[in-house]
Scaffold this active site. Structure first.
Site, short mmCIF file in Angstrom:
data_model
loop_
_atom_site.label_atom_id
_atom_site.label_comp_id
_atom_site.label_asym_id
_atom_site.label_seq_id
_atom_site.Cartn_x
_atom_site.Cartn_y
_atom_site.Cartn_z
N SER A 78 0.93 -1.19 0.01
CA SER A 78 0.15 -0.09 0.05
C SER A 78 0.80 1.31 0.08
O SER A 78 2.03 1.05 -0.09
CB SER A 78 -0.86 -0.03 1.26
N LYS A 79 0.15 2.27 0.05
CA LYS A 79 0.94 3.71 -0.09
C LYS A 79 2.04 3.78 1.18
O LYS A 79 2.92 4.54 1.16
CB LYS A 79 0.07 4.73 0.01
N ARG A 80 1.64 3.10 2.35
CA ARG A 80 2.61 3.19 3.58
C ARG A 80 3.90 2.60 3.03
O ARG A 80 4.79 2.87 3.94
CB ARG A 80 1.77 2.78 4.46
#
Length: 488
Positions: free
Chosen positions: A251-253
């Site tokens: 994910s973006k994290r």
């Protein structure tokens, strides 16, 4: 039969890494078997879809070099290739399923369904639709239709096993008794994913569906729909998901996930394709990791896809990028580096004309240390501008007061050289160091900081030769000033 595969992204976001890997596997399979790669835009989610996202997806595929044979801006015999333009296909199919008894109208409101679900969760803990509307009499249905009562359409799921042979996972079976009568057409007339994907894959004659593991649970429902509409189901291959280094879904994290963001960060499409191909797929040879696009096409087989999840390792991606940068010939490398130099205000058109030999030599010198295209700017800025950006700690460490005289003497020695080339430069520096009773390494460090502003660079004598005698002279004069006691 010629294989027909498809990549069907939803334009609710840009092309992310997981989608790009799915597109790549489909593209490689199509190219390997001289098949057809179809691009279909699943934009039935009108509120979240946008034309900008569509263009972003197309840009990402183009950057990766994944050309499509049918789809947006290409067309083909089974268009349109936007689901928003195919709604009548879905509605007519849903109504046909009702007419033949494979589906039925559901007049239950969202509030009624929510109340039933909450009540079940408080008692048994689980709930699936109780077929209230399936038990309606023909007269009751006719009355509701006469008053135009809003209704969805649900598939009547039969009991019994639903089996399919997955090309990655093998035989998979699910009991129809555990699947509720799912909605295929909402009360607002919009199709659900299950209906639209089956109608499109059937009408577009898709032979193989290669997609993520998260769709395995959808497959039994879709097989039921293929049977209901009288179409053969394609072969399914569900590929492992991509996880971050922490083993959680990417994910973006975990950093950039849009493929175009990696382009902006200085990654080569060749490196990204090579890296993505090996996320969950193996050509059978662990010794070889570097592949060109053509080599991947020749090697790709669905049988090489593993069942375990793949881990996205940013360091490994950088390694692939470094290796592919090293493979680029000088002229092509120059084309790739040009945008970074332009963005930094350092580009000159003569780098491709009368100064091309010098420019290519600089790139070749910087190449071994470059992991991304931007590194040619950050690590080699001193080649492309007269202004040196000094690392203050490097100046304090290597340009002390005692170095001013040594640098002045070396500048004079350089001025006497008949040719300013690498061997002569090194000999002059070492002779100057001996004559002034200073270690050659000490003088080398001082000169490197003086002419590049840094403590790290490629071989100093190669750097000096490429900078040229005049530039080195100006920078040594400036370095003498930095090393003099009077400097502020």
């Amino acid at each position: 039969m010629v294989p027909r595969v498809r990549f069907a992204p939803s334009p609710t976001g840009y092309l992310h890494v997981g989608g790009a890997r799915t597109a790549l596997f489909n593209w490689l399979f199509a190219r390997r078997h001289r098949g057809v790669f179809v691009l279909r835009i699943e934009d039935t989610d009108v509120e979240r879809s946008s034309s900008d996202m569509v263009e972003g997806i197309l840009d990402g595929l183009r950057w990766l070099g994944l050309d499509w044979d049918e789809g947006p801006k290409v067309d083909g015999p089974y268009g349109p290739y936007f689901q928003s333009e195919r709604r009548e296909h879905y509605r007519s199919t849903a109504e046909r399923l009702v007419a033949q008894g494979s589906a039925y109208y559901c007049y239950c409101t969202a509030e009624e369904l929510k109340a039933k679900r909450e009540a079940a969760e408080q008692t048994s803990g689980g709930w699936k639709y109780d077929r209230t509307c399936c038990r309606l009499t023909a007269d009751a249905v006719a009355e509701r239709e006469r008053t135009r009562l809003p209704r969805a359409i649900r598939v009547k799921v039969p009991d019994g096993p639903i089996r399919f042979d997955d090309l990655v996972h093998g035989a998979i079976e699910m009991d129809g008794a555990n699947i509720e009568d799912f909605v295929i057409l909402r009360s607002d007339g919009h199709p659900t994913y299950q209906l639209s994907v089956v109608v499109d894959d059937a009408e577009m004659k898709i032979s193989h569906v290669v997609r993520g593991d998260d769709h395995i649970s959808n497959t039994p429902k879709q097989i039921l729909l293929y049977r209901a509409i009288g179409a053969d189901a394609p072969q399914f291959a569900h590929v492992p998901l991509i996880l971050g280094p922490d083993k959680k879904r990417l994910s973006k994290r975990h950093g950039a996930t849009s493929v175009m963001e990696y382009s902006r960060q200085g990654f080569l499409p060749e490196a990204m394709v090579n890296f993505l191909a090996l996320l969950g797929w193996s050509p059978g040879s662990a010794e070889v990791e570097l592949y060109t696009r053509d080599e991947l096409v020749r090697s790709f087989a669905l049988e090489g896809i593993g069942g375990g999840n793949a881990v996205f390792n940013p360091d490994k991606l950088e390694w692939f990028n470094q290796q592919h940068i090293a493979r680029l010939p000088p002229d092509e490398l120059g084309v790739r580096v040009k945008p970074s130099l332009e963005a930094a205000g350092l580009w000159r058109d003569d780098y491709f004309t009368n100064r091309h030999a010098w420019f290519f030599a600089v790139l070749e010198l910087l190449k071994p240390r470059a992991k991304r295209l931007g590194d040619f700017v950050s690590q080699g800025r001193y080649f492309f501008t007269d202004e040196v950006e000094y690392d203050r700690s490097a100046v304090d460490k290597h340009l002390g007061e005692d170095m001013a005289g040594h640098l002045h003497a070396l500048d004079a020695a350089f001025a006497q050289l008949p040719t300013f080339e690498m061997t002569a430069i090194e000999e002059a520096l070492r002779l100057t160091a001996d004559a002034r009773s200073v270690k050659a390494a000490t003088l080398i460090h001082a000169v490197r900081v003086g002419v590049t502003g840094k403590t790290v660079s490629p071989g100093l004598f190669e750097v000096l030769a490429l900078l040229g005698r005049d530039t080195v002279h100006r920078r040594l004069v400036a370095a003498v000033q930095l090393a003099s006691p009077s400097r502020s």
